[in-house]
Write a protein that holds these residues in place. Sequence first.
Motif, PDB file in Angstrom:
ATOM      1  N   ALA A  99      85.676  26.913  35.022  1.00  0.00           N
ATOM      2  CA  ALA A  99      86.307  27.438  36.247  1.00  0.00           C
ATOM      3  C   ALA A  99      86.446  26.373  37.338  1.00  0.00           C
ATOM      4  O   ALA A  99      87.262  26.523  38.250  1.00  0.00           O
ATOM      5  CB  ALA A  99      85.514  28.634  36.762  1.00  0.00           C
ATOM      6  N   ALA A 100      85.631  25.303  37.271  1.00  0.00           N
ATOM      7  CA  ALA A 100      85.769  24.209  38.245  1.00  0.00           C
ATOM      8  C   ALA A 100      85.065  22.958  37.729  1.00  0.00           C
ATOM      9  O   ALA A 100      84.094  23.044  36.971  1.00  0.00           O
ATOM     10  CB  ALA A 100      85.182  24.606  39.602  1.00  0.00           C
ATOM     11  N   PHE A 101      85.578  21.823  38.168  1.00  0.00           N
ATOM     12  CA  PHE A 101      84.948  20.533  37.855  1.00  0.00           C
ATOM     13  C   PHE A 101      84.612  19.813  39.148  1.00  0.00           C
ATOM     14  O   PHE A 101      85.382  19.873  40.122  1.00  0.00           O
ATOM     15  CB  PHE A 101      85.893  19.640  37.042  1.00  0.00           C
ATOM     16  CG  PHE A 101      85.992  20.009  35.593  1.00  0.00           C
ATOM     17  CD1 PHE A 101      85.008  19.640  34.690  1.00  0.00           C
ATOM     18  CD2 PHE A 101      87.087  20.735  35.139  1.00  0.00           C
ATOM     19  CE1 PHE A 101      85.102  19.985  33.360  1.00  0.00           C
ATOM     20  CE2 PHE A 101      87.189  21.083  33.803  1.00  0.00           C
ATOM     21  CZ  PHE A 101      86.192  20.707  32.906  1.00  0.00           C
ATOM     22  N   PHE A 102      83.494  19.101  39.132  1.00  0.00           N
ATOM     23  CA  PHE A 102      83.060  18.264  40.258  1.00  0.00           C
ATOM     24  C   PHE A 102      82.930  16.847  39.713  1.00  0.00           C
ATOM     25  O   PHE A 102      82.185  16.609  38.752  1.00  0.00           O
ATOM     26  CB  PHE A 102      81.700  18.780  40.747  1.00  0.00           C
ATOM     27  CG  PHE A 102      81.124  18.057  41.933  1.00  0.00           C
ATOM     28  CD1 PHE A 102      81.664  18.227  43.203  1.00  0.00           C
ATOM     29  CD2 PHE A 102      80.014  17.231  41.788  1.00  0.00           C
ATOM     30  CE1 PHE A 102      81.107  17.581  44.309  1.00  0.00           C
ATOM     31  CE2 PHE A 102      79.452  16.587  42.892  1.00  0.00           C
ATOM     32  CZ  PHE A 102      80.008  16.769  44.158  1.00  0.00           C
ATOM     33  N   MET A 103      83.691  15.910  40.282  1.00  0.00           N
ATOM     34  CA  MET A 103      83.646  14.516  39.804  1.00  0.00           C
ATOM     35  C   MET A 103      83.418  13.617  41.009  1.00  0.00           C
ATOM     36  O   MET A 103      84.345  13.346  41.772  1.00  0.00           O
ATOM     37  CB  MET A 103      84.956  14.132  39.112  1.00  0.00           C
ATOM     38  CG  MET A 103      85.289  14.987  37.909  1.00  0.00           C
ATOM     39  SD  MET A 103      86.887  14.567  37.178  1.00  0.00           S
ATOM     40  CE  MET A 103      86.442  13.218  36.088  1.00  0.00           C
TER      41      MET A 103
END
Length: 190
Positions: A99-103
Amino acid sequence: MKEKVLFEKYKKGKHWEAHPIDYAERFADFLLKNNFQGLLADIGCASGKHTAVFRAKGINVVGIDISEDEIETAKVEHPDCRFAKQDAESLEFTDESVAAFFMINVIHYLDKEKAFKEVYRTLKKGGYLFIHFNLLITDREGNIDYSQTESDVMRLVSDFRMVGKKIFERVDAAPKEHTHKILELILQKE
Ligand SMILES: C[S@@+](CC[C@H](N)C(=O)[O-])C[C@H]1O[C@@H](n2cnc3c(N)ncnc32)[C@H](O)[C@@H]1O
């Protein structure tokens, strides 16, 4: 490949461990304000300090990293969080399952084309991608340690809708004083 060389240069000092966590706090607040549901993946999580921020806010999160050592350390430091060894360039998530990515502080070590294709493949429609990366790193004498153009990165994420964009600077002390010019994006898969 130049990204891998860059990573070899920095991995010993692990200076990122002293970087602030408020970027993760702000993205967590953004997600919660937007009724976030599902799985968030923290790509290149290292020892898991950002993963722990999301977990503390009640978000279903998994930290992933290519380094077995980092994953083992993360599990010891944050036993209440989930971590898994994965390569950002060939993610193990199924299509449209995240549902979401954090990079944060990771794309300069990756084959960006491969990694963003993988993020796009595995992200659900309507899902969010947070990217925080250096456009420029310079020391006090003006020597450029690293640079990457905004347009190169924007070209690779052109399939996403832009939700937020910020450019700002941060000065760090170690290994010697240097300035990061940072571009932070929140993108959405339509
Ligand atoms: C500069 S550190 C940043 C760690 C963390 N995101 C932070 O900001 O504190 C980059 C991390 O990316 C990981 N990494 C490098 N290449 C990767 C890849 N192909 N897939 C997943 N993680 C990778 C490294 O092992 C390292 O832990």
